[in-house]
Scaffold this active site. Sequence first.
Site, mmCIF file in Angstrom:
data_model
loop_
_atom_site.group_PDB
_atom_site.id
_atom_site.type_symbol
_atom_site.label_atom_id
_atom_site.label_comp_id
_atom_site.label_asym_id
_atom_site.label_seq_id
_atom_site.Cartn_x
_atom_site.Cartn_y
_atom_site.Cartn_z
ATOM 1 C CB ILE A 13 -0.970 -0.008 1.206
ATOM 2 C CG1 ILE A 13 -1.775 -1.320 1.233
ATOM 3 C CG2 ILE A 13 -1.924 1.185 1.129
ATOM 4 C CD1 ILE A 13 -2.575 -1.554 2.507
ATOM 5 C CB SER A 126 -6.975 -3.252 9.921
ATOM 6 O OG SER A 126 -7.623 -4.401 9.485
ATOM 7 C CE1 TYR A 151 -1.520 -6.299 11.016
ATOM 8 C CE2 TYR A 151 -3.807 -7.017 10.807
ATOM 9 C CZ TYR A 151 -2.786 -6.157 10.462
ATOM 10 O OH TYR A 151 -3.032 -5.128 9.579
ATOM 11 C CE LYS A 155 -2.196 -2.504 11.520
ATOM 12 N NZ LYS A 155 -1.207 -1.511 11.128
#
Length: 342
Positions: A13, A126, A151, A155
């Site tokens: 990204i 996310s 993970y 975030k």
Amino acid sequence: MNRILVTGGTGYIGSHTVVELQNSGYEVVIVDNLSNSSTDVLDGIASITGKKPAFEKVDCRDKQALADVFKKYPDVKAIIHFAASKAVGESVEKPLLYYGNNLGSVLNILELMGEQNVGNLVFSSSCTVYGQPDILPVTEDAPVKPATSPYGNTKQIAEEIIRDAVYADNRLKCIALRYFNPVGAHPSAAIGELPNGVPNNLIPFVTQTAIGIRECLRVFGDDYDTPDGSAIRDYIWVVDLAKAHVIAVERLLGNKNRKGVEFFNLGTGKGLSVLEILNVFEKTAGVKVNRKIVARREGDVEKVWADPAFANKELGWKAETSTEEMLATAWAWEKALAAKRK
Ligand code: NAD
Ligand code: WQD
């Protein structure tokens, strides 16, 4: 001059965002430790924009090295922080690596923002923070659900750390962008997604199966409560996503009085099932994708798609690229990679 520091800028990204930043007239400096990317990407970017971005091989966990980057580029006005480890399965096996990398980097960035007086941050978050939402499409006000992986937890925790840091220091402000499922590549096929080993994500697995690298795509579950039984996601073209970052930077730089943290959903607003997206891919690419239905993947949510209305209105941004177009770029990229291998 307005320079933007892009951590993780040689990644998937990040590289697409660097292209959009350069095309909008920004100078860029990329900071990346190349743990999941390579400097070849810089040539890909240059072939599109005509200019190789400045690059510093630095690990965001190394605060002194990061501080040196700020010293070398005193014209940095904002930071886009992509750098993170992102493989959900790996995070279950190596949680401390994920907490150390993803949160250590955020802490260093925030500390340096205060110390170097660079107040503007765009953070890569996310849709994973929503877990399985109770109401669809999901808005930014939906509750953050307990994370199903380390993970995902990084975030959620990073969002909270940023919220507290920005609250405590009114020179700082942040836009946290919650991405749905980014797919595809630049239309030039000069940059795209480079999964390390066997892809975890659907679209790279689909294109690798179509080109013959993988034998068979496993469709994880056909017994979900969805019209065709397969899970539903909101797939967004990576170039549309990249453009939202430029707008976010402009929003931060343009309004000196803006305060605090803003959260935006970056999705199309349209949910597609795994089987639907496979059908669109086969029609667009004109190839059959060998597949078999297997059990659900642990930790997967059943269905999630964005309500992008807030981002559409406040950012004046909309992801309008069709599924066919985005998948065509994913396929062109896979074919370009195959041509390079020959
Ligand atoms: P990517 O792995 O392609 O890019 C991340 C880049 O960060 C890589 O180039 C890697 O080398 C670099 N990096 C990792 N740790 C670093 C460190 N400590 N110091 C310096 N560089 C480091 O991933 P991506 O798909 O481009 O994701 C970018 C961001 O968006 C990540 O924060 C990710 O969590 C987030 N995100 C991605 C998705 C997705 O599906 N791709 C979805 C939601 C959010
Ligand atoms: C999409 C759909 C799978 C592979 C992950 C992270 C999320 C975010 C984006 C970073 C699901 C199905 C997949 C395969 C399949 N990343 N699938 N066969 O799981 O929505 O999100 O990436 O923040 O946090 O969890 O994306 O591309 O892995 O899967 O059937 O071989 O495709 O079950 O329904 P996901 P994905």
